[in-house]
Design an enzyme around this catalytic site. Structure first.
Site, PDB file in Angstrom:
ATOM      1  N   LYS A   1       6.825   5.498  -0.978  1.00 55.14           N
ATOM      2  CA  LYS A   1       7.294   4.465  -0.056  1.00 55.14           C
ATOM      3  C   LYS A   1       8.661   3.975  -0.498  1.00 55.14           C
ATOM      4  O   LYS A   1       8.843   3.554  -1.643  1.00 55.14           O
ATOM      5  CB  LYS A   1       6.303   3.299  -0.005  1.00 55.14           C
ATOM      6  CG  LYS A   1       6.764   2.151   0.892  1.00 55.14           C
ATOM      7  CD  LYS A   1       5.696   1.064   1.009  1.00 55.14           C
ATOM      8  CE  LYS A   1       6.197  -0.146   1.776  1.00 55.14           C
ATOM      9  NZ  LYS A   1       5.151  -1.193   1.910  1.00 55.14           N
TER      10      LYS A   1
ATOM     11  N   LYS B   1       6.067   3.236  -4.898  1.00 58.95           N
ATOM     12  CA  LYS B   1       6.990   2.511  -4.021  1.00 58.95           C
ATOM     13  C   LYS B   1       8.197   2.078  -4.832  1.00 58.95           C
ATOM     14  O   LYS B   1       8.074   1.676  -5.987  1.00 58.95           O
ATOM     15  CB  LYS B   1       6.251   1.305  -3.429  1.00 58.95           C
ATOM     16  CG  LYS B   1       7.094   0.359  -2.585  1.00 58.95           C
ATOM     17  CD  LYS B   1       6.212  -0.764  -2.038  1.00 58.95           C
ATOM     18  CE  LYS B   1       7.003  -1.864  -1.382  1.00 58.95           C
ATOM     19  NZ  LYS B   1       6.144  -2.958  -0.872  1.00 58.95           N
TER      20      LYS B   1
ATOM     21  N   ASP C   1      -0.107  -3.458  -2.086  1.00 59.60           N
ATOM     22  CA  ASP C   1       1.133  -3.060  -2.746  1.00 59.60           C
ATOM     23  C   ASP C   1       1.293  -3.897  -4.014  1.00 59.60           C
ATOM     24  O   ASP C   1       1.656  -5.075  -3.946  1.00 59.60           O
ATOM     25  CB  ASP C   1       2.336  -3.296  -1.828  1.00 59.60           C
ATOM     26  CG  ASP C   1       2.417  -2.296  -0.680  1.00 59.60           C
ATOM     27  OD1 ASP C   1       1.376  -1.691  -0.341  1.00 59.60           O
ATOM     28  OD2 ASP C   1       3.521  -2.133  -0.113  1.00 59.60           O
TER      29      ASP C   1
END
Length: 231
Positions: free
Chosen positions: A188, A159, A97
């Site tokens: 996300k 995300k 991430d």
């Protein structure tokens, strides 16, 4: 890119069980790993110092090891992020991430934003790559631009947030991100998601992964609701 868990309402299978606070102990990280296995979470998301430990503890289970990089500011530079990605992969990370270059995005230097993402995509050796936008610092046009670039470079997810800035996920932003990327990549939602109701709202808006530290409470509440016959 909706998955079966989203379709069936199984929140556990969507959750990256997250422990990113700097004071987290090895015992606390171990507990998160055990909770993730017991509850069927998608991954355990940690800082780089814990990745090898998490990968070893989760070995032989379906739970993935997720690592953050360039975290939480996104301002370490593309070369540093690429080196960090390579190191995290070597430590056993299944998913990465990364925080994008927020300053470059805000000033409209999209070439720099693209290069920042692309070098990490190349360095990640085929691992799942999620690009953290930090949407609380962006306007709608910037969110759309970042999502489009992430899709172009081959990211697997976009995300919303780190959870360390001025705000977290919202259904409206998740819906905008999903509308922008279509069904080709994941979305996300993370940051401030502490209840089953909040998690379901994100899924309804288009998220197919949830980042949360209150994961056990979320799935416990979801099970209680299901047992009672309610939503």
């Amino acid at each position: 890119m909706q998955n079966d868990a989203a379709a069936t309402g199984d929140l556990a299978g969507l959750i990256d069980h997250t422990v990113l606070k700097p004071e987290a102990s090895r015992a606390e990280v171990a507990r998160h790993c055990d909770e993730a296995v017991a509850n069927g979470f998608a991954s355990v998301c940690v800082n780089g110092a814990h990745v090898a430990f998490v990968a070893a503890r989760l070995k032989g289970t379906p739970v993935k090891t997720c690592a953050v990089l360039g975290f939480p500011l996104g301002a370490s530079g593309a070369g540093a992020k690429a080196a960090e990605a390579q190191w995290l992969v070597a430590q056993g990370a299944d998913e990465l991430d990364m925080v994008l270059d927020i300053g470059a995005l805000r000033e409209g230097d999209l070439d720099r934003v693209r290069a920042d993402m692309a070098v990490v995509r190349e360095a990640s050796a085929g691992r799942v790559l999620k690009v953290i936008l930090e949407t609380c610092l962006l306007d709608e046009a910037q969110i759309v631009a970042a999502c489009r670039i992430a899709a172009e470079v081959g990211a697997d997810f976009v995300k919303t947030s780190t959870g360390f800035s001025t705000g977290g996920a919202s259904p409206d932003v998740v819906a905008l991100m999903r509308q922008t990327v279509g069904l080709g990549i994941g979305v996300k939602a993370s940051g401030g998601i502490r209840t089953a109701e909040a998690a379901r709202a994100m899924v309804a808006a288009g998220a197919n992964r949830i980042g949360a530290s209150a994961s056990v409470a979320i799935v416990g509440a979801a099970k209680d609701t299901a047992a009672a016959g309610g939503y």
